[in-house]
Each structure stands twice: as C-alpha cells, then as structure tokens.
Design an enzyme around this catalytic site. Sequence first.
Site, PDB file in Angstrom:
ATOM      1  N   ARG A  48      42.137  29.098  64.079  1.00 18.85           N
ATOM      2  CA  ARG A  48      40.876  29.348  64.802  1.00 18.85           C
ATOM      3  C   ARG A  48      39.799  28.480  64.170  1.00 18.85           C
ATOM      4  O   ARG A  48      39.227  28.844  63.146  1.00 18.85           O
ATOM      5  CB  ARG A  48      40.497  30.828  64.753  1.00 18.85           C
ATOM      6  CG  ARG A  48      41.493  31.720  65.484  1.00 18.85           C
ATOM      7  CD  ARG A  48      41.000  33.158  65.610  1.00 18.85           C
ATOM      8  NE  ARG A  48      42.008  33.995  66.235  1.00 18.85           N
ATOM      9  CZ  ARG A  48      42.908  34.723  65.584  1.00 18.85           C
ATOM     10  NH1 ARG A  48      42.896  34.709  64.253  1.00 18.85           N
ATOM     11  NH2 ARG A  48      43.790  35.454  66.214  1.00 18.85           N
TER      12      ARG A  48
ATOM     13  N   ASP B 172      36.841  33.148  58.937  1.00 16.52           N
ATOM     14  CA  ASP B 172      35.895  33.031  60.040  1.00 16.52           C
ATOM     15  C   ASP B 172      35.011  34.273  60.052  1.00 16.52           C
ATOM     16  O   ASP B 172      35.097  35.123  59.161  1.00 16.52           O
ATOM     17  CB  ASP B 172      36.617  32.847  61.383  1.00 16.52           C
ATOM     18  CG  ASP B 172      37.586  33.986  61.702  1.00 16.52           C
ATOM     19  OD1 ASP B 172      37.547  35.018  61.014  1.00 16.52           O
ATOM     20  OD2 ASP B 172      38.394  33.830  62.627  1.00 16.52           O
TER      21      ASP B 172
ATOM     22  N   TYR C  62      44.888  27.191  59.314  1.00 21.71           N
ATOM     23  CA  TYR C  62      44.272  28.265  60.103  1.00 21.71           C
ATOM     24  C   TYR C  62      43.998  27.794  61.526  1.00 21.71           C
ATOM     25  O   TYR C  62      43.478  26.697  61.752  1.00 21.71           O
ATOM     26  CB  TYR C  62      42.972  28.724  59.433  1.00 21.71           C
ATOM     27  CG  TYR C  62      42.408  29.976  60.049  1.00 21.71           C
ATOM     28  CD1 TYR C  62      43.206  31.103  60.225  1.00 21.71           C
ATOM     29  CD2 TYR C  62      41.083  30.030  60.466  1.00 21.71           C
ATOM     30  CE1 TYR C  62      42.695  32.254  60.787  1.00 21.71           C
ATOM     31  CE2 TYR C  62      40.559  31.187  61.024  1.00 21.71           C
ATOM     32  CZ  TYR C  62      41.375  32.294  61.185  1.00 21.71           C
ATOM     33  OH  TYR C  62      40.864  33.432  61.755  1.00 21.71           O
TER      34      TYR C  62
ATOM     35  N   ASP D 173      40.763  36.561  57.073  1.00 22.03           N
ATOM     36  CA  ASP D 173      40.700  35.219  57.654  1.00 22.03           C
ATOM     37  C   ASP D 173      39.364  34.514  57.415  1.00 22.03           C
ATOM     38  O   ASP D 173      38.323  35.151  57.214  1.00 22.03           O
ATOM     39  CB  ASP D 173      40.970  35.280  59.162  1.00 22.03           C
ATOM     40  CG  ASP D 173      42.453  35.456  59.464  1.00 22.03           C
ATOM     41  OD1 ASP D 173      43.258  35.230  58.559  1.00 22.03           O
ATOM     42  OD2 ASP D 173      42.784  35.831  60.602  1.00 22.03           O
TER      43      ASP D 173
ATOM     44  N   GLU E 130      44.825  40.803  56.703  1.00 20.28           N
ATOM     45  CA  GLU E 130      44.891  41.481  58.009  1.00 20.28           C
ATOM     46  C   GLU E 130      46.292  41.913  58.411  1.00 20.28           C
ATOM     47  O   GLU E 130      46.487  43.001  58.945  1.00 20.28           O
ATOM     48  CB  GLU E 130      44.354  40.578  59.139  1.00 20.28           C
ATOM     49  CG  GLU E 130      42.875  40.314  59.090  1.00 20.28           C
ATOM     50  CD  GLU E 130      42.593  39.001  58.396  1.00 20.28           C
ATOM     51  OE1 GLU E 130      41.553  38.424  58.667  1.00 20.28           O
ATOM     52  OE2 GLU E 130      43.411  38.562  57.581  1.00 20.28           O
TER      53      GLU E 130
ATOM     54  N   HIS F  86      36.894  24.729  57.928  1.00 17.92           N
ATOM     55  CA  HIS F  86      36.500  23.330  57.760  1.00 17.92           C
ATOM     56  C   HIS F  86      37.631  22.338  57.916  1.00 17.92           C
ATOM     57  O   HIS F  86      37.530  21.210  57.473  1.00 17.92           O
ATOM     58  CB  HIS F  86      35.849  23.156  56.387  1.00 17.92           C
ATOM     59  CG  HIS F  86      34.697  24.080  56.182  1.00 17.92           C
ATOM     60  ND1 HIS F  86      33.602  24.088  57.006  1.00 17.92           N
ATOM     61  CD2 HIS F  86      34.478  25.038  55.257  1.00 17.92           C
ATOM     62  CE1 HIS F  86      32.738  25.004  56.583  1.00 17.92           C
ATOM     63  NE2 HIS F  86      33.256  25.597  55.528  1.00 17.92           N
TER      64      HIS F  86
ATOM     65  N   GLU G 161      34.938  36.858  62.044  1.00 17.74           N
ATOM     66  CA  GLU G 161      35.685  38.107  62.203  1.00 17.74           C
ATOM     67  C   GLU G 161      36.310  38.533  60.877  1.00 17.74           C
ATOM     68  O   GLU G 161      36.305  39.716  60.529  1.00 17.74           O
ATOM     69  CB  GLU G 161      36.768  37.931  63.268  1.00 17.74           C
ATOM     70  CG  GLU G 161      36.413  38.571  64.595  1.00 17.74           C
ATOM     71  CD  GLU G 161      37.582  38.570  65.552  1.00 17.74           C
ATOM     72  OE1 GLU G 161      37.973  39.657  65.997  1.00 17.74           O
ATOM     73  OE2 GLU G 161      38.088  37.480  65.855  1.00 17.74           O
TER      74      GLU G 161
END
Length: 834
Positions: free
Chosen positions: A311, A84, A309, A82, A9, A356, A86
């Site tokens: 989020r 997740d 990470y 990423d 990203e 996780h 998104e």
Amino acid sequence: MPKTLVVVESPAKAKTIEKYLGSDFTVRASYGHIRDLPKSDLGVDVDHAFKVTYAVPEDSKKRVSELKKAMKGSQDVVLATDYDREGEAIAFHVATLLGVDPAQAKRVTFTEITRDAILEAFLHPREIDLKLFDAQEARRVLDRLVGYKISPLLWRRVRPGLSAGRVQSVAVRLIVEREREIRAFNPVEYWSVDVRLTPEGDDQPFIARLAVVPEGKLAASPDKKGLVLGTETDAAAHVERLRRAAYRVTNVERKERKRSPAPPFTTSTLQQEAARKLGFGARKTMTIAQRLYEGIALAGGDSVGLITYMRTDSVNLAETALREIEGVIVTEFGSDYSVAQPRHYKTRSRNAQEAHEAIRPTSALRNPARVASALDRDQLRLYTLIWQRTVATQMAEARFNQVGVDIEAASADAVYGLRATGQTMVFDGFIRVYTEGRDDGPDEDAENRLPDLTPEQILRMLEVLPEQHFTQPPPRFTEASLVKTLEELGIGRPSTYASIISTIQDRGYVRLEDKRFFPEDVGEVVTDKLVEHFADIVDVNFTARMEGELDEIAEGNARRTNVLKDFWVPFKEDLDRAEEKFERYVEEIDEDCPRCIEEGRKPPGRLQIRLGRYGRFIGCSRFAEEDGGCKYIRNLNGEERPEPEMLDEICPECGQHNLQRRVGRYGPFVGCSGYPECKYIKKDPAKELGIVCPQCREGQIVEKHTRFGMFYGCDRYPDCDFSTSNPPVKDHPCPECGSLLIERPKSVRCWNCGAELDKDFHVTKSGDAEAEAAARAAKSLARAARASAKKNAAKRTSAKKGTTAKKRAPAKKRAAKPKTLPAPTPDDAKAAEG
C-alpha cells in the site's frame, strides 16, 4: 525470563517475524483493527470537538484478552503494525487497550519482511506518530458522519438497505455520468481512403492514407482540425481520381524513437496492471499481494516476505535494491541491457502516504522460476508481474526506427497528398522483459515495415480502399481505468481503492459485465438524489480537496478539529434541508392506468416510474391497498409484467405449495408459491452443445446459467468439475494436441496444452500440456481449500450462535417491546464508509 511483546496485524506476519527475532520476543496478532466506532451509535460528539467514543467489536474481544494476557508476562511492548496511517491507528488503539500511553509507546516500521529489514527496524524504534493517527481518525469521522447521516434518508425515501459513502458515492457518480455520456452520444459518420502501393518494378506492397485533397488537409476524425469526408458521396469523387492518378514519393523522413520503461508499481498501478494482464479484481490483487508481503515458506522451510509493502504511492527504489537489480540484468540479459546510471522516478503524489518505496521484490535474485514451487498459480502470476516490472525499470530504453513517407498522387485535374508511416524495432531493451498494458487504443510499439523508398521514386497503385467509420463514445470504466481515474482525481488512497470497488458492487449500485462497469437503476437514482441534496458529497473537486486537508493534518499543517468543523457546519445545513425536501423517487407519466379503467376505478390512477427491488418500473399511483390496490406493472420498454401463473405441480422441496411461474430480476422462472418460507426454484434443463468433455472424456459440455451469468460445464458435475466462462469451439480440435479449443475475445486457446491461436486458427504460441495440467491441479486444490475453509467457518458461526443462544435470558424475563419497523443503523451504512 520476561520477553518483549511485539504486536502486528496478521498471524502470517507474526509467524514470519517471530522466526527472525528469536526467543527473546513473543509476536502476537491483533487481527486488523481491534477497536472501532460503535455499531449502534454515531460515536462522534459533534458538539464537543468531535470527540470519538470507541468500542471493541464482539469478534475482537477474544484478541484483546489474549494480548493482555501476553502483556502480563512481558517486560516491554513494541507495536509493529503496517507502515501507513491505518497501521498507525491500529498501533494507537492497541497501546491504549494494553494500558500503554500512546505518546510513550515503542513503534517499529518496515517496508519489507526480510531478516535484515526486521532486525534493522528493531534497532531504531520510534514513537507513534500522533499526526498520522489524527489524520486517520479524521477520515474515519468524516466517513461515519456521511454514512450514518445520509443512509437513513436513502432508506426512507429511496429503498431500504441503501447506503451513502463519502468516497464510494463519487465513484458511482463517475460511472453513472459516463453511462449517460454514452447514451447521449450521437455517432458521426466519416470516411477514410487508403491506397495500396508498391515501388515500380518491385513487389513490396504497403498502405498509404489520403491526407490532403485539393480543398485542403483532411482531419483524422471529425473532432480533429481539418476537412472531413462525411459521406460515401464525399469520398467517391476522390476515389475515382485516385484510381487514375500517377504516384511518386516526394519526401522521406527517418528518425529514431526511444521508449523508456514505466515506473515501478504503486498500489494503483499494480491493481491496474493485474486487471489488464491477469484479469484480477482489485480485492483479489490486494489479497494475494498481502500474502506475498507477509511471508511465504520457501524451499528449506524458511518463511520470507517476497515483496515490499503493497500500500504505497511512492515509485522510489532503495539503493541496495537498485544495485541488486543491475546485477540481475547483467547476468541474465547482458551488459547491453543495463543502464549507465540507476534510473530514478519521481512520485507524482504530493504526499505519498508514508510508505517510502514502490512495490518490488524483496530480492531481485529471487526470479519467478526460483520461487515457483512455493507459490500457487495466482501468487506466481502476480509475483512474476511485480518482478518483471521492477527489473524492467532499470533496463535500457527500447529503440525504434521510424519512417514517414509523403506521396503525391497527380491526376489530370487534381493533386493529392498521401502519408505512409513505418516502424521497426532496432533494440528491444526493457521490452524483452515487460511492457505496460493498455485499456483502449492502438499499440504504439507495433511494427509496420515499409520498403526502402527514396524521393522522386515512382510507385504503382494496386487498389484504392475507401472505408466507412463512425465516431465512438467514451469507453465504460474497467476496474483498471476506474482506479486510474480515482487516483488522477485525488479521490481515495491506496488502501481504499479495492474496498471502494467492492462496496459499490456489493450494494448493487453498479455491476461488472464483460469487465466493464454499468450503473444499476438504483445507482442512478441515488446519484441524482445526492447531487440534488448533497452536492458537495458527490463533487469530485470537493472530495479531492478533503483528501488534501487530511494530508495537511498528517503533515501537521492543519488541526483535526478545524477540518472536521469546516466540513460539518455546511453538511449539517444540507442535512436539515434534505429532511424537509428529500422526496421519494417518483417520475410522473402523462397516462392513465389501463387496468384501473378496465376494472372501473374512478378516477383511474396515473402511471408513475418507481424504483423496486429489481430496478425501475412503471406502476399505478393507486397501488396502495387503501387506495384501490391496483397491481398494474410494466417494464420501461412497454412490456407488461404478467401476474404469477399457478401451475398444477406441487413443490418437490416443501411438498405443501404449488409451483408458480413468475418474473424476477433475471427474467421468468418457476418457483414455489410459498416463498419466502420455501425458496425452491426449478432449474431449466441444461442445453447440450454436442461436445465431449475434455477432462473426463465421458460427459457432455452443457450451457449453464446462474445469477452471475452463463458458463459451460460438464453434465457429470460434481463427479467432473470442468468449467469455462468462454464458449468452447465445436468441430475444430487443437492442431497441437487435438484437445478442446476455447474461444476468447481476441484469440483461441487450447484447454489442454494452453496453445494460443488467432481467430483463423493459426498457432501463435505453442502449448505445454504438463504445465497446464499442473496449473489446473493447483487451481483445483485451491478451490477445495476455499470450500473447506468456508464450510469450517460456517460450522464455527453456527456453533457460536448456539453458544450465544444458550447464554441469552429467557424470553419471559425480557421486557416486551412494541414491534416496529427497524430504523437504519450506522452498521448498515458502515460498508460505505471510507
């Protein structure tokens, strides 16, 4: 030789990862979402299985071209966005735009950006998880339907520029309802009685509280079970008896209390603690955390991600991290502070969103002191918070000795019971490194020593202390408590908390004042209208249930189309009813307009409460020009708003119009009568405080006012950039360095050396002038960098507009269009979505 193209990203992330992968890989950034729903259209076909039409935003077209160009010279492509939903959606869209079948595309995920983690992840590529993509797309569609369909109604019936959001509207409702609870709250008086006692023949005073009166057991407060001393008269009779009573100890209870550390950080708890301890807003916290995750250049030039990470809903820690943390604890604090077995925490969220691991340092060996030189002040403060919390999770429990003493007070005609409690820390354990912050309420770990007492011991009364109390309303939300409430209610997800809080402020629905949320008038009006016409949209349980259904899609237990259809059918019915019944906000008042009577309008207009740019006001129903054009306006508190007063002074900026005195959102001011063509506002002279500026030692500190509130700064600005939001203390220099003291809510702090003092000006923490000077210098450099970046961005925007204008067709060649009031577009509501 053809290389493998890797897409991430952000450019910072790309730079760090490319160093680890070597010359066989080319890493490029998509700069976030590269494809989205169109700005000028709904983009969702509700009649055909909610098919979505995507478009590449104008500012992403250059990125797409760069990725396609890089793809031509590559033999393979790997999507490393990423970890997740998104990130899964971004990977899907990048694959589609590059002509790669999303079902066949290679996807790599990781929770930390370190050499070992990246190399290991690239050994095990997987496919794009289409269930996660479906869940993210369903969320986007839900948000678009709500924002696109309801916002135009708010434009037409409440005020232009408003928007509704599926999640933001629930957050605003929480704040509005809390404010109304506070307004409706009626404080209840009650009294407590404390007695200062000391052992007979000794001088070790302590406090015991009256707990039992002859009539029965007292309640701690009116909302608890038991008797209440409701007035001073109720307490006075007992006070007199206690002054004549004889005191003895009847029982002593001793026990050990253990306290365990809080779990490692999730997104929510990180935002809460950063707000409590560092004063960071949710957006600032996530921006800094993103930078720490993507990579920081440490001494030696190597760039490495410092945290995992950011989020995540998970509180799990990797086994390798647990072993490393144990080694750090034993080395730095000793074996007494370590635990026999690693402490594991259980995730409360039913579906911790695909990431996780908790937020932790990528290596506990990098303590804050080791990385301090590579970080700016705010980055270091947040990293320190994460490091301390993570290490504390694996440290031994703190242990306290608690003592409870029951005391009998016997007078000639009555017997009373009192209770004294004490607590002392036996072993600090994890508290040596970290303790969790609190929003409201007493400190449970505060020490309170009692003398060594034994049953039947005689006590001497020193004084009786009756005290008046009033019950308190529920506290207003802080950023920390709002995030905590949203998480507990199951509203939103880790990636949405910061945007929710930013959006409801940017749209003017709420304001943050003294770190507490207050609803604006427009927020209350919009909430009431949505409750009336779209009850489900602002219902906490409905919103939480929708989050659960999105989780079901992600787990493969529900179909995207079915979930969207179950939402759309009743929502469409609500929309159709609202189109007919949604009325403009007006509250009628049973009063004739005094100006209409004065100016002879018959019949006179009726007064109404309406909503304007600056909130609710009272105005005449005959305000329209075709109905008399009555300009009568007054505030809700009864004060009439004066008509603009023309002054005999020409505007110094435009030189054409006179200045006039008007009343605006922030009170009376003097501005140009040629507004909006000329936006000059005359500034009031700053109020001098009679304090010499501690930074330049030449200027005077003055009180300044802006639309964002009051602050204190040097009158030599911009030559001297001293400023503080807290009031400076006059005629009371720092006892350590002699510099200026700054008053804070619960303490006093030296501007120069950072020494902490209590309200009585006793030093509680020594200062360090060199460290404070370095911190101020870093902050000044950061401000200068932000100002420079903002200036450069403005130049680029201006240049882009100029280029675009040259490309436009001449006005004569364009078809003329009738000039109409622009209808609200989905783009105006886009900030509310999600």
